[in-house]
Design an enzyme around this catalytic site. Sequence first.
Site, PDB file in Angstrom:
ATOM      1  N   ARG A  99      25.005 -38.161  31.689  1.00  0.00           N
ATOM      2  CA  ARG A  99      25.778 -37.898  30.418  1.00  0.00           C
ATOM      3  C   ARG A  99      26.751 -36.561  31.670  1.00  0.00           C
ATOM      4  O   ARG A  99      28.674 -37.215  31.380  1.00  0.00           O
ATOM      5  CB  ARG A  99      25.191 -37.362  30.070  1.00  0.00           C
ATOM      6  CG  ARG A  99      24.924 -37.309  28.805  1.00  0.00           C
ATOM      7  CD  ARG A  99      25.295 -37.163  27.097  1.00  0.00           C
ATOM      8  NE  ARG A  99      24.193 -37.372  26.664  1.00  0.00           N
ATOM      9  CZ  ARG A  99      23.184 -35.897  26.327  1.00  0.00           C
ATOM     10  NH1 ARG A  99      23.547 -34.609  26.820  1.00  0.00           N
ATOM     11  NH2 ARG A  99      21.851 -36.398  25.689  1.00  0.00           N
ATOM     12  N   TYR A 156      16.338 -43.807  36.316  1.00  0.00           N
ATOM     13  CA  TYR A 156      18.082 -43.373  35.709  1.00  0.00           C
ATOM     14  C   TYR A 156      18.532 -43.879  37.193  1.00  0.00           C
ATOM     15  O   TYR A 156      19.619 -44.249  36.801  1.00  0.00           O
ATOM     16  CB  TYR A 156      17.386 -41.863  35.852  1.00  0.00           C
ATOM     17  CG  TYR A 156      17.444 -41.270  34.084  1.00  0.00           C
ATOM     18  CD1 TYR A 156      16.592 -41.630  33.558  1.00  0.00           C
ATOM     19  CD2 TYR A 156      18.638 -41.122  33.635  1.00  0.00           C
ATOM     20  CE1 TYR A 156      16.434 -41.003  32.160  1.00  0.00           C
ATOM     21  CE2 TYR A 156      18.439 -40.994  32.095  1.00  0.00           C
ATOM     22  CZ  TYR A 156      17.599 -41.270  31.456  1.00  0.00           C
ATOM     23  OH  TYR A 156      17.591 -40.717  30.240  1.00  0.00           O
ATOM     24  N   SER A 198       7.624 -26.407  35.260  1.00  0.00           N
ATOM     25  CA  SER A 198       5.870 -26.501  35.339  1.00  0.00           C
ATOM     26  C   SER A 198       5.438 -25.820  35.670  1.00  0.00           C
ATOM     27  O   SER A 198       5.619 -25.361  36.521  1.00  0.00           O
ATOM     28  CB  SER A 198       6.229 -27.850  35.876  1.00  0.00           C
ATOM     29  OG  SER A 198       4.432 -28.574  36.187  1.00  0.00           O
ATOM     30  N   GLY A 237      10.275 -18.571  37.959  1.00  0.00           N
ATOM     31  CA  GLY A 237       9.183 -18.935  38.057  1.00  0.00           C
ATOM     32  C   GLY A 237       8.901 -18.684  40.020  1.00  0.00           C
ATOM     33  O   GLY A 237      10.081 -17.361  40.765  1.00  0.00           O
ATOM     34  N   TYR A 242      -1.559 -32.676  35.264  1.00  0.00           N
ATOM     35  CA  TYR A 242       0.025 -32.252  36.494  1.00  0.00           C
ATOM     36  C   TYR A 242      -0.306 -32.911  36.736  1.00  0.00           C
ATOM     37  O   TYR A 242       0.904 -33.925  37.252  1.00  0.00           O
ATOM     38  CB  TYR A 242      -0.518 -30.587  37.341  1.00  0.00           C
ATOM     39  CG  TYR A 242      -0.327 -30.319  37.995  1.00  0.00           C
ATOM     40  CD1 TYR A 242       1.120 -29.590  37.336  1.00  0.00           C
ATOM     41  CD2 TYR A 242       0.056 -30.595  39.248  1.00  0.00           C
ATOM     42  CE1 TYR A 242       2.021 -29.537  38.491  1.00  0.00           C
ATOM     43  CE2 TYR A 242       1.045 -29.972  40.100  1.00  0.00           C
ATOM     44  CZ  TYR A 242       1.957 -29.397  39.987  1.00  0.00           C
ATOM     45  OH  TYR A 242       2.262 -29.089  40.664  1.00  0.00           O
TER      46      TYR A 242
HETATM   47  N1  NAD Z   1       4.040 -23.361  44.291  1.00  0.00           N
HETATM   48  C1  NAD Z   1       3.500 -24.378  45.421  1.00  0.00           C
HETATM   49  O1  NAD Z   1       3.126 -24.978  46.049  1.00  0.00           O
HETATM   50  C2  NAD Z   1       3.568 -25.753  44.280  1.00  0.00           C
HETATM   51  C3  NAD Z   1       3.597 -27.664  44.685  1.00  0.00           C
HETATM   52  C4  NAD Z   1       3.857 -28.491  44.659  1.00  0.00           C
HETATM   53  C5  NAD Z   1       4.971 -28.782  43.163  1.00  0.00           C
HETATM   54  N2  NAD Z   1       5.537 -27.140  42.982  1.00  0.00           N
HETATM   55  C6  NAD Z   1       6.328 -27.401  41.880  1.00  0.00           C
HETATM   56  O2  NAD Z   1       7.527 -26.394  42.105  1.00  0.00           O
HETATM   57  C7  NAD Z   1       7.764 -26.218  41.140  1.00  0.00           C
HETATM   58  C8  NAD Z   1       7.979 -24.988  40.955  1.00  0.00           C
HETATM   59  O3  NAD Z   1       6.528 -24.303  40.958  1.00  0.00           O
HETATM   60  P1  NAD Z   1       6.107 -23.038  41.193  1.00  0.00           P
HETATM   61  O4  NAD Z   1       5.011 -22.819  42.252  1.00  0.00           O
HETATM   62  O5  NAD Z   1       7.301 -21.937  41.112  1.00  0.00           O
HETATM   63  O6  NAD Z   1       5.615 -22.631  39.549  1.00  0.00           O
HETATM   64  P2  NAD Z   1       5.811 -20.737  38.706  1.00  0.00           P
HETATM   65  O7  NAD Z   1       4.042 -22.325  37.088  1.00  0.00           O
HETATM   66  O8  NAD Z   1       5.501 -20.145  39.371  1.00  0.00           O
HETATM   67  O9  NAD Z   1       6.914 -21.782  38.207  1.00  0.00           O
HETATM   68  C9  NAD Z   1       7.664 -22.755  37.162  1.00  0.00           C
HETATM   69  C10 NAD Z   1       8.171 -22.545  35.920  1.00  0.00           C
HETATM   70  O10 NAD Z   1       8.748 -23.133  35.177  1.00  0.00           O
HETATM   71  C11 NAD Z   1       8.929 -22.243  33.958  1.00  0.00           C
HETATM   72  N3  NAD Z   1       8.084 -23.477  32.588  1.00  0.00           N
HETATM   73  C12 NAD Z   1       7.287 -24.060  32.590  1.00  0.00           C
HETATM   74  N4  NAD Z   1       6.994 -24.429  31.388  1.00  0.00           N
HETATM   75  C13 NAD Z   1       8.469 -24.577  30.935  1.00  0.00           C
HETATM   76  C14 NAD Z   1       9.625 -25.248  29.536  1.00  0.00           C
HETATM   77  N5  NAD Z   1       8.763 -26.106  29.009  1.00  0.00           N
HETATM   78  N6  NAD Z   1      10.550 -25.179  30.067  1.00  0.00           N
HETATM   79  C15 NAD Z   1      10.893 -23.976  30.834  1.00  0.00           C
HETATM   80  N7  NAD Z   1      10.776 -23.771  31.586  1.00  0.00           N
HETATM   81  C16 NAD Z   1       9.154 -23.730  32.353  1.00  0.00           C
HETATM   82  C17 NAD Z   1       7.552 -21.497  33.892  1.00  0.00           C
HETATM   83  O11 NAD Z   1       7.719 -20.357  32.938  1.00  0.00           O
HETATM   84  C18 NAD Z   1       7.595 -21.137  35.618  1.00  0.00           C
HETATM   85  O12 NAD Z   1       8.637 -19.691  35.522  1.00  0.00           O
HETATM   86  C19 NAD Z   1       6.873 -26.563  39.969  1.00  0.00           C
HETATM   87  O13 NAD Z   1       7.250 -27.770  39.471  1.00  0.00           O
HETATM   88  C20 NAD Z   1       5.674 -26.959  40.449  1.00  0.00           C
HETATM   89  O14 NAD Z   1       5.060 -27.814  40.468  1.00  0.00           O
HETATM   90  C21 NAD Z   1       5.379 -26.572  43.762  1.00  0.00           C
END
Ligand code: NAD
Length: 318
Positions: free
Chosen positions: A106, A159, A75, A10, A145
Amino acid sequence: MKIVVTGGAGFIGSHLCARLLQEGHNVLCVDTMLTGSQKNIAALHNHPQFTFLQHDVTQPFPFPFEAGAIFHLASPASPVGYMEHPLETILVNSQGTYQMLEQAHRQNAMFLMTSTSEVYGDPLVHPQPEDYWGNVNPVGPRACYDESKRLGETLTMEYYRQYQTNIRIVRIFNTYGPNSQLNDGRMIPNFITQALQNKPLTIYGDGGITRSICYVSDLIEGLVLAMFRPYTTGEVFNLGSTEEHTVLDFAHTIIRLCNSSSSIIFEPNRIDDPERRRPDISKAQRVLGWQPEVHLEDGLQRTIEWFSSQNTRLSTIS
Ligand SMILES: NC(=O)c1ccc[n+]([C@@H]2O[C@H](COP(=O)([O-])OP(=O)(O)OC[C@H]3O[C@@H](n4cnc5c(N)ncnc54)[C@H](O)[C@@H]3O)[C@@H](O)[C@H]2O)c1
C-alpha cells in the site's frame, strides 16, 4: 528515510535500529516483547528519531508515517523461543508477514523479510546455495519455525509476482553477539553463560557436528546492503559466515577465552538438529559486495565482554 523495524527489541533488531538511527533515518520499532527486551533498546529511547510501539504485528495497525522501508524481523528465533511459543511463531511468520507485506504494498515501501538457514532443514547439499530447496521435516518440533519461515518466503515472493512489491528475502545463518538472550538455548550464549560461571559446557551429541557463526555487526551490514543496494528486488540472499568449526572446537575456544575451569559434558542429540550447516555466500559477495569481516576470536571476545557485564542476570541462570 522513515523505516519500520518489526522485532526491533530483539537481538538482531536492536542492533539494526541503532545502525539505522546512526545513518540519520527515522525508526519505528514494533515489538510485542515476546522474546525481546526493553534493555536492548534502552539506549535508543532518548534518540529523537526513535519511536517504540508495543504491538503484535499479526494484527493490523496504522503506521504513524509513510514508510520508505520495512525490515520484518519479528519472530522467535532460538529453539527455546519457538518451541515455547510454536503457535505465535507460526502466526508471526505467516499472518505477521502478510500484514507487513500489505503495508509495504500500500505504501510502496521496500520490504525485507528475515528468513533463516532453517529453511534448508538438515541439508543434503553442502554448502547451501540459495537455489537449494532444503530437507525439512514438516511435522517435527522445529517445523513451527522452519515451515512458517518457508511460508513467509512464499508470501513474500507472491507479493513480488502479483504486485511487483519491492521485496527481498535474507536467509540468516547462525549469528552471535551482544544483546542475545542469555538462556535461549543456542550454542554460543549457552557456552559463554556456562563458561563464565565455571559450569560444565553442555554439548548435544558427540561435538562433531559443525557450525559457522557470524558476528552481529557483519550481519547488520549485510541486511542494510540487501535492502538498499540496487538489483536486490525479488532476490534471496544467504548471509552468514563460511568458517566452519566443530561444536567441540567452539567449546574449547570459549573455555580458553573465558579463562574458565569448565569441563564439557555430552548429552543426547537434539531432534532434527542438522549435522552441518554452512552458507554459500557467493551471491551476496557478487551482488552486495558483502562478506563477514570480524574475526571469530574478536567477535567472541566482544560477546564474552558483554555477557560478563550482565553479571546479575547471569547469576540467576541455573
Ligand atoms: N539470531 C540468529 O542467529 C538468526 C538466525 C536465522 C534467522 N534469524 C531471524 O532474524 C530475526 C531476528 O532474530 P533474533 O535472533 O533477533 O530473535 P529475537 O527473538 O531476539 O528477536 C525477535 C523479536 O521479535 C519479537 N516478536 C515476536 N513475535 C512478534 C509479534 N507477533 N509482533 C511483534 N514482535 C514480535 C520478539 O519479541 C523479539 O523482540 C528473526 O526473524 C529470526 O527468525 C535469526
